[in-house]
Motif scaffolding. Structure first.
Motif, PDB file in Angstrom:
ATOM      1  N   ARG A  71       5.164   4.937 -11.445  1.00 49.65           N
ATOM      2  CA  ARG A  71       6.401   4.268 -11.047  1.00 49.65           C
ATOM      3  C   ARG A  71       6.439   2.801 -11.441  1.00 49.65           C
ATOM      4  O   ARG A  71       7.346   2.078 -11.087  1.00 49.65           O
ATOM      5  CB  ARG A  71       6.596   4.413  -9.529  1.00 49.65           C
ATOM      6  CG  ARG A  71       6.843   5.850  -9.106  1.00 49.65           C
ATOM      7  CD  ARG A  71       6.897   6.008  -7.589  1.00 49.65           C
ATOM      8  NE  ARG A  71       5.578   5.859  -6.992  1.00 49.65           N
ATOM      9  CZ  ARG A  71       5.227   4.858  -6.192  1.00 49.65           C
ATOM     10  NH1 ARG A  71       6.102   3.923  -5.904  1.00 49.65           N
ATOM     11  NH2 ARG A  71       4.026   4.781  -5.691  1.00 49.65           N
ATOM     12  N   SER A  72       5.444   2.346 -12.193  1.00 49.02           N
ATOM     13  CA  SER A  72       5.403   0.951 -12.626  1.00 49.02           C
ATOM     14  C   SER A  72       6.543   0.654 -13.584  1.00 49.02           C
ATOM     15  O   SER A  72       7.000   1.526 -14.318  1.00 49.02           O
ATOM     16  CB  SER A  72       4.057   0.669 -13.313  1.00 49.02           C
ATOM     17  OG  SER A  72       4.081  -0.586 -13.955  1.00 49.02           O
ATOM     18  N   PHE A 466      -3.541  -4.979 -12.472  1.00 46.54           N
ATOM     19  CA  PHE A 466      -2.745  -4.699 -13.668  1.00 46.54           C
ATOM     20  C   PHE A 466      -2.296  -3.241 -13.677  1.00 46.54           C
ATOM     21  O   PHE A 466      -3.093  -2.315 -13.537  1.00 46.54           O
ATOM     22  CB  PHE A 466      -3.547  -4.998 -14.936  1.00 46.54           C
ATOM     23  CG  PHE A 466      -2.755  -4.811 -16.200  1.00 46.54           C
ATOM     24  CD1 PHE A 466      -1.883  -5.791 -16.634  1.00 46.54           C
ATOM     25  CD2 PHE A 466      -2.855  -3.636 -16.932  1.00 46.54           C
ATOM     26  CE1 PHE A 466      -1.136  -5.620 -17.790  1.00 46.54           C
ATOM     27  CE2 PHE A 466      -2.113  -3.456 -18.090  1.00 46.54           C
ATOM     28  CZ  PHE A 466      -1.256  -4.450 -18.521  1.00 46.54           C
ATOM     29  N   ALA A 467      -0.991  -3.043 -13.825  1.00 51.15           N
ATOM     30  CA  ALA A 467      -0.377  -1.709 -13.894  1.00 51.15           C
ATOM     31  C   ALA A 467      -0.615  -0.887 -12.635  1.00 51.15           C
ATOM     32  O   ALA A 467      -0.590   0.343 -12.670  1.00 51.15           O
ATOM     33  CB  ALA A 467      -0.862  -0.937 -15.111  1.00 51.15           C
ATOM     34  N   ALA A 468      -0.833  -1.563 -11.491  1.00 47.29           N
ATOM     35  CA  ALA A 468      -0.988  -0.837 -10.234  1.00 47.29           C
ATOM     36  C   ALA A 468       0.355  -0.305  -9.782  1.00 47.29           C
ATOM     37  O   ALA A 468       1.416  -0.844 -10.119  1.00 47.29           O
ATOM     38  CB  ALA A 468      -1.579  -1.759  -9.169  1.00 47.29           C
ATOM     39  N   GLU A 469       0.323   0.757  -8.986  1.00 45.15           N
ATOM     40  CA  GLU A 469       1.560   1.332  -8.458  1.00 45.15           C
ATOM     41  C   GLU A 469       2.227   0.344  -7.514  1.00 45.15           C
ATOM     42  O   GLU A 469       1.554  -0.390  -6.781  1.00 45.15           O
ATOM     43  CB  GLU A 469       1.263   2.626  -7.699  1.00 45.15           C
ATOM     44  CG  GLU A 469       0.979   3.798  -8.616  1.00 45.15           C
ATOM     45  CD  GLU A 469       2.241   4.272  -9.330  1.00 45.15           C
ATOM     46  OE1 GLU A 469       2.925   5.157  -8.826  1.00 45.15           O
ATOM     47  OE2 GLU A 469       2.532   3.723 -10.410  1.00 45.15           O
ATOM     48  N   PRO A 470       3.557   0.280  -7.500  1.00 49.05           N
ATOM     49  CA  PRO A 470       4.246  -0.597  -6.550  1.00 49.05           C
ATOM     50  C   PRO A 470       3.881  -0.228  -5.118  1.00 49.05           C
ATOM     51  O   PRO A 470       3.665   0.937  -4.797  1.00 49.05           O
ATOM     52  CB  PRO A 470       5.729  -0.303  -6.815  1.00 49.05           C
ATOM     53  CG  PRO A 470       5.785   0.336  -8.160  1.00 49.05           C
ATOM     54  CD  PRO A 470       4.497   1.048  -8.333  1.00 49.05           C
ATOM     55  N   THR A 477      10.769   8.579  -4.973  1.00 46.88           N
ATOM     56  CA  THR A 477      10.198   8.720  -6.309  1.00 46.88           C
ATOM     57  C   THR A 477       8.696   8.928  -6.272  1.00 46.88           C
ATOM     58  O   THR A 477       8.055   8.959  -7.309  1.00 46.88           O
ATOM     59  CB  THR A 477      10.502   7.475  -7.147  1.00 46.88           C
ATOM     60  OG1 THR A 477       9.942   6.329  -6.494  1.00 46.88           O
ATOM     61  CG2 THR A 477      11.991   7.269  -7.310  1.00 46.88           C
ATOM     62  N   ALA A 478       8.110   9.058  -5.101  1.00 40.27           N
ATOM     63  CA  ALA A 478       6.664   9.223  -5.021  1.00 40.27           C
ATOM     64  C   ALA A 478       6.233  10.556  -5.597  1.00 40.27           C
ATOM     65  O   ALA A 478       6.901  11.558  -5.418  1.00 40.27           O
ATOM     66  CB  ALA A 478       6.212   9.132  -3.561  1.00 40.27           C
ATOM     67  N   PRO A 479       5.085  10.616  -6.329  1.00 41.61           N
ATOM     68  CA  PRO A 479       4.616  11.866  -6.900  1.00 41.61           C
ATOM     69  C   PRO A 479       4.088  12.803  -5.833  1.00 41.61           C
ATOM     70  O   PRO A 479       3.751  12.399  -4.721  1.00 41.61           O
ATOM     71  CB  PRO A 479       3.493  11.408  -7.840  1.00 41.61           C
ATOM     72  CG  PRO A 479       3.035  10.104  -7.288  1.00 41.61           C
ATOM     73  CD  PRO A 479       4.235   9.469  -6.671  1.00 41.61           C
ATOM     74  N   ALA A 480       3.986  14.070  -6.186  1.00 42.39           N
ATOM     75  CA  ALA A 480       3.531  15.079  -5.237  1.00 42.39           C
ATOM     76  C   ALA A 480       2.072  14.890  -4.881  1.00 42.39           C
ATOM     77  O   ALA A 480       1.658  15.162  -3.771  1.00 42.39           O
ATOM     78  CB  ALA A 480       3.753  16.474  -5.822  1.00 42.39           C
TER      79      ALA A 480
END
Length: 487
Positions: A71-72, A466-470, A477-480
């Protein structure tokens, strides 16, 4: 009071598709590059665009599957980081900035030259290209400064206009029956499996550049888990089918036996000759004007993508924090946009001061490393997909997470080889200049690796996030299944 952020839930599937397809500039690609593809590959040229579209559709399978778990706002570099690690991800971030800036800034030269050509063709007046390019910089700054939905509306109108004129041309040819009747010989193996097909494929892959930028708009999309993949598939399918269809109809306009000669004699006038004969001189005049608006649409689409990359990297701490400011009213990354316009102005003025040609040097020399950089990012992203999914439990199918990405990686590697091997088609430059242009891509990537290790040593907190999830995650929108971070 919290700082303003990008406007969420603004863009639908059609809006995102408009951004991506507009970046490709279909009218400019067809009128400016397709004649070269016909000249090199003969009447089998339309199949080259179909093959490029199929390759990128396969790439999109794994890419969009991964988009449901990442989601980044960093798009390419976030995906690559999750699969290949932070050093490669940071290098990819620098490569993305080279790629998107190269694809956009060079086009200001095209804006200047096409506007000058249009003014001469329609009114017989000669205007210098530099003032036009500088005026274009101001227009694009304003478009990027305004809200993202404003940009989507502008691009929607311009895209309909430029595709409409190509549909008008195709309709005129087909209704008239072409020069020698309608023929499907372009799709016969004997006309496709020829030595020039490799060069056609190189041209075709270049025509799709920027299609993957759908994921850049994830934070501003409505229901991004659905709109982003849909927009990606729509963009790839539309471009592949539309390019092949238009090139095929132009071949019908001149006939299988004569089109290569016509393209070789006057590549720049091929489409204008066809639309004048089958539709009328008024349509040719309109096409001249719409090529200029096509270039403007491409510039605005790339500018918006670059702004969001700059915003994301500022939020990461890799670029100055000021670039991460969002306008309180328009919710646009306006500081990143201004910085990008200043960079563009410096490069455009620098080329003009050196007496460079706006098309042969500013456009082609700046675009070439940009195009190669984006193709390399696509390859790295394809490799990252299976490595990402092997790290945690998920409900995605093996075809989406392993088979399609691996096939895409092989095909993209072949495409990069073809483009590099035929780089003179894109740059029009000497061997020495081509070597420098191609070498810029690995040089920037290696610079990014060096930056990564410096960040790890001197700013470990920046490197670690760096590139961590929000955080906190958005439930919609969270993944399963939770995605693991790479080290």
């Amino acid at each position: 009071m919290s700082a303003p952020t990008l406007r969420r839930g603004t863009l639908g599937t059609a809006d995102i598709a408009f951004f991506v397809i507009s970046a490709a500039a279909p009218l400019t690609v067809m009128a400016g590059v397709a004649p070269i593809a016909i000249m090199l590959g003969g009447i089998g040229a339309p199949v080259g665009y179909l093959l490029a579209g199929v390759t990128l559709a396969i790439f999109a399978i794994g890419f969009t599957t991964m988009s449901r778990h990442v989601r980044s706002g960093g798009a390419f570099y976030a995906y690559i980081t999750r699969g290949l690690g932070r050093p490669v991800g940071i290098a990819a971030a620098l490569l993305a900035m080279l790629g998107y800036n190269g694809m956009e800034i060079g086009v200001y030269g095209l804006l200047g030259s096409t506007t000058a050509d249009t003014a001469h063709a329609l009114w017989g007046i000669d205007i210098p290209w530099l003032p036009v390019s500088l005026a274009g910089l101001l227009l694009i700054w304003y478009g990027g400064f305004r809200s993202i939905d404003f940009g989507a509306k502008v691009l929607g109108v311009l895209l309909v206009a430029e595709t409409g004129i190509l549909v008008l041309l195709a309709g005129g040819v087909l209704l008239d029956g072409g020069a020698d009747g309608i023929s499907l010989a372009s799709f016969a193996p004997g006309h496709v499996l020829v030595p020039g097909t490799a060069a056609v494929l190189a041209c075709a892959f270049a025509a799709f550049t920027g299609f993957e930028s759908t994921v850049i708009y994830r934070r501003e999309a409505r229901n991004p888990d659905r709109t982003v993949p849909r927009a990606t598939y729509i963009a790839v399918a539309f471009l592949g089918l539309f390019y092949a269809f238009v090139v095929w109809t132009v071949i019908q306009a001149f006939g299988d036996a004569d089109v290569v000669r016509a393209a070789t004699t006057d590549p720049g006038g091929l489409f204008f000759s066809a639309i004048t004969h089958y539709v009328g001189s008024w349509a040719a005049d309109l096409m001249h004007i719409l090529i200029v608006t096509s270039v403007l649409a491409s510039l605005l689409a790339f500018h918006n993508a670059i702004n969001r990359y700059g915003l994301a990297l500022a939020e990461e701490g890799v670029l100055p924090a000021a670039l991460g400011r969002v306008h309180p009213r328009h919710r646009s990354p306006y500081v990143a946009g201004l910085a990008q316009i200043v960079l563009g102005a410096v490069i455009v003025i620098g080329f003009a001061a050196a007496g460079a040609d706006p098309y042969a040097q500013l456009l082609l020399w700046v675009n070439t490393p940009g195009m190669l950089g984006l193709m390399l990012l696509q390859l790295l992203a394809a490799i990252a997909v299976p490595l990402f999914f092997r790290r945690f439990a998920h409900g995605e199918g093996r075809f989406r997470t392993v088979v399609a990405p691996v096939v895409a990686a092989v095909l993209l590697a072949v495409a990069i080889f073809l483009v590099t091997d035929h780089v003179d088609l894109f740059s029009g430059a000497s061997t020495t200049v081509n070597t420098v242009l191609v070498s810029l891509v690995p040089a920037v990537f290696l610079t990014g690796l060096a930056l990564a290790y410096r960040l790890k040593r001197d700013k470990p907190e920046v490197y670690a996030r760096f590139a961590a999830e929000p955080s906190p995650p958005d439930p919609a929108t969270a993944p399963a299944a939770p995605a693991s971070t790479t080290v």
